[in-house]
Scaffold this motif. Structure first.
Motif, PDB file in Angstrom:
ATOM      1  N   SER A  77       0.837  -1.201   0.000  1.00 56.03           N
ATOM      2  CA  SER A  77       0.000   0.000   0.000  1.00 56.03           C
ATOM      3  C   SER A  77       0.866   1.243   0.000  1.00 56.03           C
ATOM      4  N   ASP A  78       0.269   2.334  -0.451  1.00 55.79           N
ATOM      5  CA  ASP A  78       0.994   3.616  -0.486  1.00 55.79           C
ATOM      6  C   ASP A  78       0.024   4.733  -0.157  1.00 55.79           C
ATOM      7  N   ALA A  79       0.568   5.930  -0.004  1.00 54.52           N
ATOM      8  CA  ALA A  79      -0.223   7.121   0.307  1.00 54.52           C
ATOM      9  C   ALA A  79      -0.356   8.030  -0.905  1.00 54.52           C
ATOM     10  N   SER A 124      -6.087   1.936   0.221  1.00 54.28           N
ATOM     11  CA  SER A 124      -5.317   1.572   1.404  1.00 54.28           C
ATOM     12  C   SER A 124      -5.657   2.492   2.572  1.00 54.28           C
ATOM     13  N   LEU A 162      -3.547   4.134   4.076  1.00 49.66           N
ATOM     14  CA  LEU A 162      -2.684   5.304   3.934  1.00 49.66           C
ATOM     15  C   LEU A 162      -3.301   6.356   3.031  1.00 49.66           C
TER      16      LEU A 162
END
Length: 458
Positions: free
Chosen positions: A373-375, A421, A423
């Motif tokens: 996952s990422d932001a 996600s 995030l």
């Protein structure tokens, strides 16, 4: 098809047997009856000459005894002049039947207890009509009929059994080539490219076998051409890789230089692996056996060790969870590393510097889930992103990264999903099935997958 042929042949043969055996049995029964009454007529005819000569009881009793059985024959002489009526033997027919035969002057048969009687008129010298009665028992009328019916039944059963056996052999001759064709098609679909079908059997199936073998040869040739093309294209990367390696060697010392040289060395190894795999004539289609696979936690730690250095250079915060204990999965180490590199590379390629990311590893009873996952800004159309790897790609992306991840998960019976996600950006969820069983969409396996995903999300 085999049982259908047997049933059709059984029905047709049974109909033929019934159509011929029943009339033949009735004919045999009628012949036995005619034979019995013909014998009775001969016995009656043997008495007629004596009646035309004399009507004396003693003489007629001797004639009756010599002509047949005295218990089965009777002579009825009417009264004439001063001579009284005379009856010799046991009378079984009714007086009315005897009177009718005497009046009409024609022989006839009549039913009596235990059988039938033949009543035959005989003209006497006095002009009167005597009646000779011959008893025909029922056993004599049906003599040999039961045996004939039993023989006909045996012949009919033999014909039915023989026809079923012949139909079964014909069915096997037709079904076996079709079964071999189906098995070969399944084997070819499983990657056994050497599977071929014997070109025998009925004409249509033989032509189908010829067409299948020709198709299989073309598939093998096409795959060989594709492998050679992939190998050639990969081999073309060697020249720019050599230049990169020489340039990396001249960077001197320092963390960045070491990372660059390590990346170039890994890229060279990957290209060599691609070339060897592409030129391998034996497709890797067999499932991983017991003990095969890798430790997913170790692979995650190793790859994050590589990408964390680049993350520090770009000011990205990162996190790893669930990789502190061994997690065995039925996936080759290089395949899992390639999938993680593809997803983490997408994070670095498609998000701005400073964007945080995380890798989570969840170990379940029958599955392992890897979350990347990422932001970043997220993916607006996840389905299009998943489908891009099967097409030509667009917007500067081939989509091969997600396709590599998809094929890795589906090889174990799992799948890949793209969502949002925690995030705030994109979350790629890799579901790796531990037992290797394929899951039917909407079936029990997928319901279990959905329940576990909810549990992981919470």
């Amino acid at each position: 098809m085999r049982w259908a042929l047997v049933k059709v042949c059984l029905a047709v043969t049974a109909m033929v047997v019934v159509a011929f055996a029943v009339p033949l049995g009735l004919v045999i029964k009628e012949m036995a009856r005619d034979r019995a009454f013909s014998n009775a007529e001969r016995e009656a005819a043997a008495v007629a000459p004596a009646l035309s000569i004399t009507t004396e009881r003693d003489q007629l009793e001797r004639v009756v005894a010599s002509a047949g059985s005295d218990s089965g024959m009777a002579v009825h002489i009417p009264a004439a002049g001063d001579q009284a009526a005379l009856d010799i033997g046991r009378q079984r027919a009714a007086d009315g039947d005897i009177a009718t035969v005497r009046k009409l002057g024609r022989a006839s048969t009549t039913e009596v207890s235990g059988g039938s009687t033949l009543l035959s008129p005989v003209a006497l010298s006095s002009g009167a009509i005597a009646v000779v009665e011959v008893y025909v028992p029922e056993a004599e009328v049906s003599n040999g009929v039961s045996t004939a019916w039993a023989v006909l039944a045996g012949v009919g059963v033999a014909l039915i059994v023989g026809s079923v056996a012949v139909a079964d052999r014909l069915g096997v001759r037709m079904v076996q080539p079709a079964q071999r064709l189906v098995e070969a098609a399944h084997e070819l679909g499983e990657g056994k490219l050497g599977s071929r079908v014997p070109e025998d059997g009925p004409t249509e199936l033989r032509l189908a076998a010829v067409a299948f073998n020709s198709m299989a040869d073309q598939v093998v040739q096409l795959l060989a051409n594709e492998r050679e093309l992939a190998a050639d294209l990969s081999h073309r990367l060697r020249t720019p890789l050599t230049v990169l390696r020489l340039n990396a060697a001249s960077l001197g010392d320092g963390p960045a230089a070491e990372q660059t040289r390590a990346a170039v060395a890994q890229l060279e190894r990957e290209v060599d692996t691609i070339i060897r795999t592409a030129r391998d004539a034996k497709p890797q289609t067999a499932a991983a056996g017991p003990g095969a696979g890798c430790d997913a936690a170790e692979v995650v730690r190793e790859r994050m060790g590589f990408w964390s250095a680049l993350a520090e250079d770009e000011g990205r915060k990162w996190r790893v969870a669930g990789a502190d204990r061994p997690v065995r999965i039925p996936v080759a180490r290089a395949d899992l590393a390639a999938a993680l590199d593809a997803l983490l590379g997408n994070v670095f390629r498609h998000t701005a510097e400073g964007t945080a990311f995380a890798v989570d590893l969840h170990n379940g009873e029958d599955a392992v889930i890897v979350l990347v996952s990422d932001a970043g800004p997220g993916i607006t159309d996840p389905e299009a992103a998943m489908a891009r790897g099967r097409g030509s790609g667009s917007d500067g992306s081939t989509g091969l990264g997600l396709d590599i991840v998809r094929r890795l998960a589906e090889a174990t019976g799992g799948d890949v999903r793209i969502g949002s996600s925690v995030l705030g950006g994109t979350e790629v969820r890799i579901w790796i099935q531990l037992d290797g069983r394929e899951r039917t969409p909407g079936g029990r396996g997928h319901r279990s997958v959905r329940r576990r995903r909810k549990a992981v999300a919470k």
